[in-house]
Design a protein around this motif. Structure first.
Motif, PDB file in Angstrom:
ATOM      1  N   ASP A  75       0.831  -1.209   0.000  1.00 47.14           N
ATOM      2  CA  ASP A  75       0.000   0.000   0.000  1.00 47.14           C
ATOM      3  C   ASP A  75       0.864   1.257   0.000  1.00 47.14           C
ATOM      4  N   ASP A  76       2.116   1.112   0.398  1.00 48.35           N
ATOM      5  CA  ASP A  76       3.044   2.238   0.516  1.00 48.35           C
ATOM      6  C   ASP A  76       3.735   2.470  -0.829  1.00 48.35           C
ATOM      7  N   SER A  77       3.487   3.618  -1.435  1.00 46.83           N
ATOM      8  CA  SER A  77       4.052   3.884  -2.764  1.00 46.83           C
ATOM      9  C   SER A  77       5.578   3.939  -2.740  1.00 46.83           C
ATOM     10  N   THR A  78       6.164   4.388  -1.639  1.00 48.28           N
ATOM     11  CA  THR A  78       7.624   4.433  -1.556  1.00 48.28           C
ATOM     12  C   THR A  78       8.205   3.025  -1.501  1.00 48.28           C
ATOM     13  N   ARG A  80       6.839   0.394  -2.837  1.00 48.50           N
ATOM     14  CA  ARG A  80       6.721  -0.130  -4.208  1.00 48.50           C
ATOM     15  C   ARG A  80       7.836   0.415  -5.098  1.00 48.50           C
ATOM     16  N   GLU A  81       8.104   1.712  -4.985  1.00 47.51           N
ATOM     17  CA  GLU A  81       9.145   2.328  -5.808  1.00 47.51           C
ATOM     18  C   GLU A  81      10.518   1.740  -5.494  1.00 47.51           C
ATOM     19  N   CYS A 106      -0.518   1.029 -10.723  1.00 49.02           N
ATOM     20  CA  CYS A 106      -0.243   2.409 -10.325  1.00 49.02           C
ATOM     21  C   CYS A 106      -1.000   3.384 -11.219  1.00 49.02           C
ATOM     22  N   ARG A 109      -4.636   3.324 -10.234  1.00 53.07           N
ATOM     23  CA  ARG A 109      -4.882   4.076  -9.002  1.00 53.07           C
ATOM     24  C   ARG A 109      -4.890   5.566  -9.291  1.00 53.07           C
ATOM     25  N   ARG A 110      -3.959   6.006 -10.108  1.00 45.65           N
ATOM     26  CA  ARG A 110      -3.866   7.427 -10.451  1.00 45.65           C
ATOM     27  C   ARG A 110      -5.113   7.862 -11.216  1.00 45.65           C
TER      28      ARG A 110
END
Length: 124
Positions: A75-78, A80-81, A106, A109-110
């Motif tokens: 759930d954490d975009s960082t 994932r990155e 991604c 979601r955006r």
């Protein structure tokens, strides 16, 4: 040794300082710590997962590939990155398609957020 490694893994979540020492020690232990780290990864919060990713990259053991691929669903975009970047830098076999799926998710979601924002700003 495993108990000591497990203790270090739990310290990865502590952003006040112990995580940096634990990170350095786990990197020093190297590949012998990878199995325990993979098992402990789900119990870590976002900060601990990011620190674990750094350890995975430094140790460069391909066994961490499936764990990094699993982090693409975080759930954490960082997280994932960083997992994506680690998969690329470690050249993990079989990571291309999971990274593509994560990228498409991604974008979805955006689009959903952008669509929801437009609907909210348009009013009734």
């Amino acid at each position: 040794m495993t108990t000591h490694i497990e203790r270090l893994i739990h310290q990865l979540d502590d952003s006040t300082g112990p995580s940096y020492d634990a990170r350095a020690e786990l990197i020093g232990i190297g590949s012998d710590a990878i199995h325990a780290m993979i098992n402990g990864l789900p119990s870590l919060g976002g900060f601990g997962q990011l620190t674990a990713i750094e350890v995975f990259e430094e140790v460069a053991d391909p066994r961490c590939g499936p764990a990094l691929i699993a982090l693409l669903r975080s759930d954490d975009s960082t997280v994932r990155e960083w997992a994506t970047m680690a998969l690329a830098s470690l050249k993990i076999d079989g990571a291309v398609e999971p990274v593509r799926r994560a990228y498409r998710a991604c974008l979805e979601r955006r689009c959903h957020r952008t669509g929801a924002s437009r609907k909210a700003s348009a009013g009734p």
